[in-house]
Design an enzyme around this catalytic site. Structure first.
Site, PDB file in Angstrom:
ATOM      1  N   GLU A   1      30.133  41.411  74.523  1.00  0.00           N
ATOM      2  CA  GLU A   1      29.481  42.109  73.567  1.00  0.00           C
ATOM      3  C   GLU A   1      30.790  42.480  72.631  1.00  0.00           C
ATOM      4  O   GLU A   1      30.686  42.737  71.085  1.00  0.00           O
ATOM      5  CB  GLU A   1      29.369  43.316  74.831  1.00  0.00           C
TER       6      GLU A   1
ATOM      7  N   ASN B   1      27.292  47.138  82.890  1.00  0.00           N
ATOM      8  CA  ASN B   1      26.545  48.050  82.895  1.00  0.00           C
ATOM      9  C   ASN B   1      26.513  48.861  84.613  1.00  0.00           C
ATOM     10  O   ASN B   1      25.986  49.676  84.948  1.00  0.00           O
ATOM     11  CB  ASN B   1      25.324  48.346  82.824  1.00  0.00           C
TER      12      ASN B   1
ATOM     13  N   HIS C   1      24.452  39.004  82.580  1.00  0.00           N
ATOM     14  CA  HIS C   1      25.588  38.498  83.808  1.00  0.00           C
ATOM     15  C   HIS C   1      24.512  39.033  85.009  1.00  0.00           C
ATOM     16  O   HIS C   1      24.564  39.902  85.161  1.00  0.00           O
ATOM     17  CB  HIS C   1      26.626  39.679  83.300  1.00  0.00           C
TER      18      HIS C   1
ATOM     19  N   HIS D   1      35.438  41.378  77.063  1.00  0.00           N
ATOM     20  CA  HIS D   1      33.901  41.687  77.432  1.00  0.00           C
ATOM     21  C   HIS D   1      32.924  40.868  76.366  1.00  0.00           C
ATOM     22  O   HIS D   1      33.605  40.955  74.910  1.00  0.00           O
ATOM     23  CB  HIS D   1      33.462  43.076  77.428  1.00  0.00           C
TER      24      HIS D   1
ATOM     25  N   SER E   1      28.879  42.451  85.696  1.00  0.00           N
ATOM     26  CA  SER E   1      27.735  43.542  85.328  1.00  0.00           C
ATOM     27  C   SER E   1      28.827  44.200  84.442  1.00  0.00           C
ATOM     28  O   SER E   1      29.044  45.375  85.709  1.00  0.00           O
ATOM     29  CB  SER E   1      26.908  43.175  85.891  1.00  0.00           C
TER      30      SER E   1
ATOM     31  N   CYS F   1      20.832  41.719  71.916  1.00  0.00           N
ATOM     32  CA  CYS F   1      19.971  42.675  72.092  1.00  0.00           C
ATOM     33  C   CYS F   1      20.290  42.887  70.873  1.00  0.00           C
ATOM     34  O   CYS F   1      20.863  43.140  70.069  1.00  0.00           O
ATOM     35  CB  CYS F   1      20.936  43.258  73.638  1.00  0.00           C
TER      36      CYS F   1
END
Length: 327
Positions: free
Chosen positions: A130, A228, A45, A128, A226, A100
């Protein structure tokens, strides 16, 4: 730590091992196979990285169904559901998986909880990428929750066997509150170890906490999608600093600098250092010329690239420019 008019750069900041691996996979696939190489969703992202890879011949699509049959398709670092893998197989796509490894670990835990007959409580942001991927491992047994209030709203008996998983990029402090609430709510619960929160996310959050304690303003370089990076901004605010997300130097609002003596600068795990350098350069022109490096953890984690991307002659995997960008 810093004199008036100074900047302190967080350590660590920027690319994590999973991001370096994912970007390197796309670059290496382009080197081996030529353009186009299709990538399902954004590989990471960050708008700058996506634009650079598009310039080199990557084509980003929303679905595996948008990839021509038989073509190369890279799955993004955020992971995909089994349904996506099945759809790619149906289209005979040549898949290169850039998920990942830390996200893959959460997928495996979801499968284990499902096999054990547990309801999976997935702490994360609905929608999201993930979260969608992990949810797809056992959708009939998984409930996505985000807040302590969501825990209180669960219509499950207290003795229900449950397993808790977390989106890797969340704030550790935020996640702990939800996990604590789950422990109070359920008597038969298995919760994740602390390392289910990505090491890079945790390291960057800790560095930002220190910046927030010592500086008037914290700027986090990262894209607006993003997770994070957004969590880092929240952490800085929670620890007493004014804080803002800065996608690139052109998005810096000079009004934020009014009355500010020193600035802490960090970047999300998918933000390249070139964007940090651009921000530092602009801040220098606005009266913040001095730059120091924060004391912090030096990360040395490296995730192996897929063997199929090795050079057919030497067997080695060459370094790639974007993925190996250094500070």
């Amino acid at each position: 730590m810093s004199a008036t008019g100074g900047i302190v750069l967080a350590q660590p900041r920027g690319f994590c091992a999973g991001v370096r691996r994912a970007i390197g996979i796309v670059e290496r696939a382009l080197d081996l196979h030529g353009a186009p190489v299709y990538v399902r969703k954004e590989i990471v992202h960050n708008h700058y990285i996506v634009a650079e890879l598009e310039r080199r011949g990557a084509v980003f699509v929303d679905s595996e169904e948008d990839v021509p049959e038989g073509s190369i398709c890279v799955f993004s670092a955020h992971g995909v559901s089994p349904a996506v893998r099945s759809g790619a197989a149906d289209r005979q796509l040549e898949v290169i998986d850039a998920t990942c490894p830390l996200v893959s670990k959460v997928h495996q835990e979801a499968l284990r909880f499902a096999r054990d007959g547990r309801i999976i409580l997935l702490v994360g942001h609905a929608g999201h990428e993930e979260v969608e991927g992990v949810l797809g491992e056992a959708p009939e047994r998984t409930v996505v929750i985000e807040t302590v209030e969501d825990v209180h709203r669960l219509e499950l008996p207290a003795d229900t066997p449950v397993g808790c998983l977390t989106q890797t990029t969340l704030s550790f402090d935020e996640t702990r509150k939800v996990v604590d609430a789950l422990h109070e709510r359920f008597t038969d619960i298995v919760t994740p170890s602390e390392d289910d929160i990505c090491y890079a996310s945790q390291n960057r959050q800790n560095a930002v906490k220190e910046l927030a304690r010592r500086h008037d303003l914290v700027l986090v370089v990262g894209s607006e999608n993003s997770s994070n990076s957004l969590r880092m901004v929240e952490v800085a605010r929670e620890h007493g600093a004014a804080a803002h997300l800065v996608p690139d130097a052109g998005r810096l609002d000079e009004a934020w600098l009014t009355g500010v003596g020193s600035i802490g600068v960090s970047s999300g795990a998918s933000a390249p250092e070139i964007l940090v350098s651009g921000l530092v350069e602009r801040l220098a022109g606005l009266g913040f010329p001095d730059v120091e490096l924060q004391d912090g953890i030096a990360e040395d984690v490296v995730f192996a690239m897929p063997g199929r991307l090795a050079d057919p002659v030497t067997g080695r995997i060459p370094r790639t420019p974007l993925a190996d960008e250094s500070r």
